[in-house]
Design an enzyme around this catalytic site. Sequence first.
Site: not given
Length: 373
Positions: A338, A309, A269, A312, A95, A98, A307
Amino acid sequence: MQKPLEFEVIKNCTHSKARYGKLKTLHNEFETPIFMPVGTNATVKSMSVDELKEINAQIILSNTYHLYLRPSDLIVKKAGGLHKFMNWGRSILTDSGGFQVFSLGDLRKIKEEGVYFRSHLDGSKHFMGPEESIAIQNNLGSDIMMSFDECAPYPASYEYIKDSYKRTSRWAKRGQIANKNPETQALFGIIQGGMYQDLRYESANELVEMDFLGYSIGGLSVGEPKPLMYEVLDYTVDLIPKEKPRYLMGVGSPDDLFEGVIRGIDMFDCVLPTRIARNGTAMTSNGKVVVRNATYQEDFTPLDEECDCHVCRNYSRAYIRHLIKANEILGARLITYHNLYFLINLMKNIRTAIKEDRLLQYKKDFFAKYYKI
Ligand SMILES: Nc1cc(N)c2c(=O)[nH][nH]c(=O)c2c1
Ligand SMILES: [Zn+2]
């Protein structure tokens, strides 16, 4: 020679402005719409770069203001740039600084040349204008840079917003001229204009004239009511050339991701997934789970049954709750892993739904479970 950013819209949704596309930087190519984990201090809090790759993160965001102050962009440059410094071989978006500088409140003074501010770390005096912001981002070597802008507060008067967005346009031009690496670092213009449709038109038209490689929609998700955010989003997206990527800054709840994608946004984001993780809250297919609650003391099921992942598949809610209550670092780490996986996976499912032209149905099915309606 490859451009610093190449973007292609591959499929448009027939029932909304959603589109499936591909974005290529000099570091990698990824599909859009996409969620970008926030790595403020050159790290997505508590995640190693190997874990970021495991969860299929393709691009991360880092903050110019924070890295300028600590360790300094000059040190990062000496390390060979941010990719080398943090050992991340995929894309990085920075970014402009600012947003953080403006959020310093009384610690900053806005002038035409830029912003005079005091560091939140030690109170030391600094100045950042468009030239300084771009020079810092050039030193960091990010793939995608942001123009220096003012994220105007909400609410704000028409006069304030008009002056503010016009200065942001002048800063955008100065930043474009100051960019030393136009062949390797893409620069986005940031559309401002508050909640005023005519000012949004003027801001967008002035920036489109400058022909940036992509456009961010700023000044939203700043406390305004959601219906107002979606309304402003609706007409602002139409002002951006269809062949350019659109980035909605600071947005990342499941609701806002769906509403943003449906309105034609390609990039998002947000600190939400990592921030709520540190407070012991997980995002799951059945809504948020505040795993620190006593309810989960003997709940030996995973954070999210649906899930797949690593977290999990290997840890229970009871164990993660214990870690959080014991203030063990692993607790926040596991929920962070997660939550990021959950949002990255959600975006994958959204992209599939766009390709198969069933996005609105997918949204209905998702929230029927997420809100148990
Ligand atoms: N909600 C928002 C989050 C952000 N990180 C930004 C930003 O970085 N710049 N400009 C903005 O307007 C803005 C809005
Ligand atoms: Zn999981």
